[in-house]
Design an enzyme around this catalytic site. Structure first.
Site, PDB file in Angstrom:
ATOM      1  N   GLU A 238       7.581  16.281  25.343  1.00  0.00           N
ATOM      2  CA  GLU A 238       8.156  15.094  24.858  1.00  0.00           C
ATOM      3  C   GLU A 238       8.211  13.924  26.006  1.00  0.00           C
ATOM      4  OE1 GLU A 238       9.373  14.531  22.104  1.00  0.00           O
ATOM      5  OE2 GLU A 238       9.426  16.446  21.145  1.00  0.00           O
TER       6      GLU A 238
ATOM      7  N   CYS B 284       2.945   8.231   6.494  1.00  0.00           N
ATOM      8  CA  CYS B 284       3.530   6.861   6.322  1.00  0.00           C
ATOM      9  C   CYS B 284       3.492   6.078   7.598  1.00  0.00           C
ATOM     10  CB  CYS B 284       4.907   7.070   6.064  1.00  0.00           C
ATOM     11  SG  CYS B 284       5.982   5.662   5.467  1.00  0.00           S
TER      12      CYS B 284
ATOM     13  N   CYS C 281      -0.220   6.162   0.962  1.00  0.00           N
ATOM     14  CA  CYS C 281       0.867   6.454   0.050  1.00  0.00           C
ATOM     15  C   CYS C 281       0.485   7.385  -1.172  1.00  0.00           C
ATOM     16  CB  CYS C 281       1.254   5.065  -0.608  1.00  0.00           C
ATOM     17  SG  CYS C 281       2.179   4.136   0.641  1.00  0.00           S
TER      18      CYS C 281
ATOM     19  N   CYS D 123       1.506  10.988  -0.214  1.00  0.00           N
ATOM     20  CA  CYS D 123       2.731  10.978   0.025  1.00  0.00           C
ATOM     21  C   CYS D 123       3.681  12.104  -0.782  1.00  0.00           C
ATOM     22  CB  CYS D 123       3.512   9.713   0.345  1.00  0.00           C
ATOM     23  SG  CYS D 123       5.325   9.877   0.651  1.00  0.00           S
TER      24      CYS D 123
ATOM     25  N   CYS E   2      10.198   6.892  -3.747  1.00  0.00           N
ATOM     26  CA  CYS E   2      10.208   5.886  -2.679  1.00  0.00           C
ATOM     27  C   CYS E   2      10.566   4.466  -2.957  1.00  0.00           C
ATOM     28  CB  CYS E   2       8.906   6.095  -1.774  1.00  0.00           C
ATOM     29  SG  CYS E   2       8.502   4.880  -0.401  1.00  0.00           S
TER      30      CYS E   2
END
EC number: 3.2.2.31
Length: 293
Positions: free
Chosen positions: A35, A188, A195, A198, A203
């Site tokens: 991270e 995305c 798309c 997706c 959406c």
């Protein structure tokens, strides 16, 4: 409108990338390291450095035992080297105050050096399976588009509550968070969303005809910036086994001496570089002794 956990988790089960910090057996410390490294840095650049780091320093105590200069060398060209310094400081605290175990709860994680709101929640979620909202730019983009029908939105104090409301009320919540992040990173995306593949059947952005965004995107320039000069100065110091003279640093950026001096001063202020009694320069911790053999 919400986001279907069934659709998202089914997609994630087969589409997620095989990232090393997601594999079984990876410790909370190793997830924390990932991270730190992933902040403002692409996954492709992080993977090899993270793997080498974990092989060398698999625990917080191992990282803490290393000198700050060696940590800066291992950080390499990931950029934003203050992250390396803060990671080392974080390792020292975890090793000395928490018996080498990364704290589990968000509030305690927030007290550690270098850990902010996102990182604390990411570690609690991905290392300890806590059901807490994790919001980065990818998650914010997916939620803004799928739930609110806008192309983009600035960061907001409401982000955490907005994502928390979407989490499934069961043990799949941490995986749901990872899947949201993965969808934003790989499908995305900000510039060229795919798309057509997706998994979300509902959406609002798609239903609205993909309205254009209203948030101006900042293009982060690197060439010619103080960041670039700082990087060049650090390269000289990383490659040297002994402190170097001012003249050795001056040659890395001849076009703008004032900028070079400013960059060097900032490295000194940040504690990444130190100056010896005779006026030479070295990575933090190596000013008097030089690089260990």
């Amino acid at each position: 409108m919400s986001i279907s956990p069934v659709e998202l988790l089914s997609w994630y089960d087969h589409a997620r990338r095989d990232l090393p910090w997601r594999r079984p057996g990876v410790s909370a410390w190793q997830i924390l390291v990932s991270e730190f490294m992933l902040q403002q840095t692409p996954v492709s650049r992080v993977e090899p450095i993270w793997s080498a780091w974990i092989e060398r320093w698999p625990t917080a105590s191992a990282t803490a035992a290393a000198g700050p200069a060696e940590v800066l060398r291992a950080w390499g060209k990931l950029g934003y080297p203050r992250r390396a310094k803060r990671l080392h400081e974080c390792a020292v605290v975890i090793a000395s105050e928490y018996d080498d175990v990364v704290p589990r709860d968000v509030d305690t994680l927030l007290t550690l050096p270098g850990i902010g709101a996102y990182t604390a929640r990411a570690v609690a979620c991905f290392a300890y399976q806590a059901s807490v909202p994790v919001v980065d730019t990818n998650v914010r983009r997916v939620v803004t588009r799928a739930v609110h029908g806008a192309a983009d939105a600035p960061a907001s104090t409401r982000d955490l509550d907005m994502v928390a409301a979407l989490l499934p009320p069961d043990t799949t919540a941490p995986t749901f968070s990872a899947a949201l992040m993965e969808l934003g990173a790989t499908v995305c995306t900000a510039r060229s969303p795919r798309c057509g593949i997706c998994p979300l059947s509902h959406c609002r952005w798609r239903s609205a005809g993909f309205p254009a965004g209203t948030v101006a995107r900042r293009v982060q320039r690197y060439a010619g910036t103080d960041r670039q000069v700082r990087g060049k100065l650090l390269d000289v110091l990383r490659d040297s086994t002994t402190p170097v003279t001012r003249a050795q640093l001056d040659v890395v950026w001849l076009s703008d001496p004032a900028q070079r001096d400013r960059a060097l001063d900032s490295l000194l202020v940040d504690g990444l570089v130190e100056q010896t009694a005779d006026g030479r320069f070295a990575l933090a911790g190596e000013g008097e002794t030089g690089r260990p053999a």
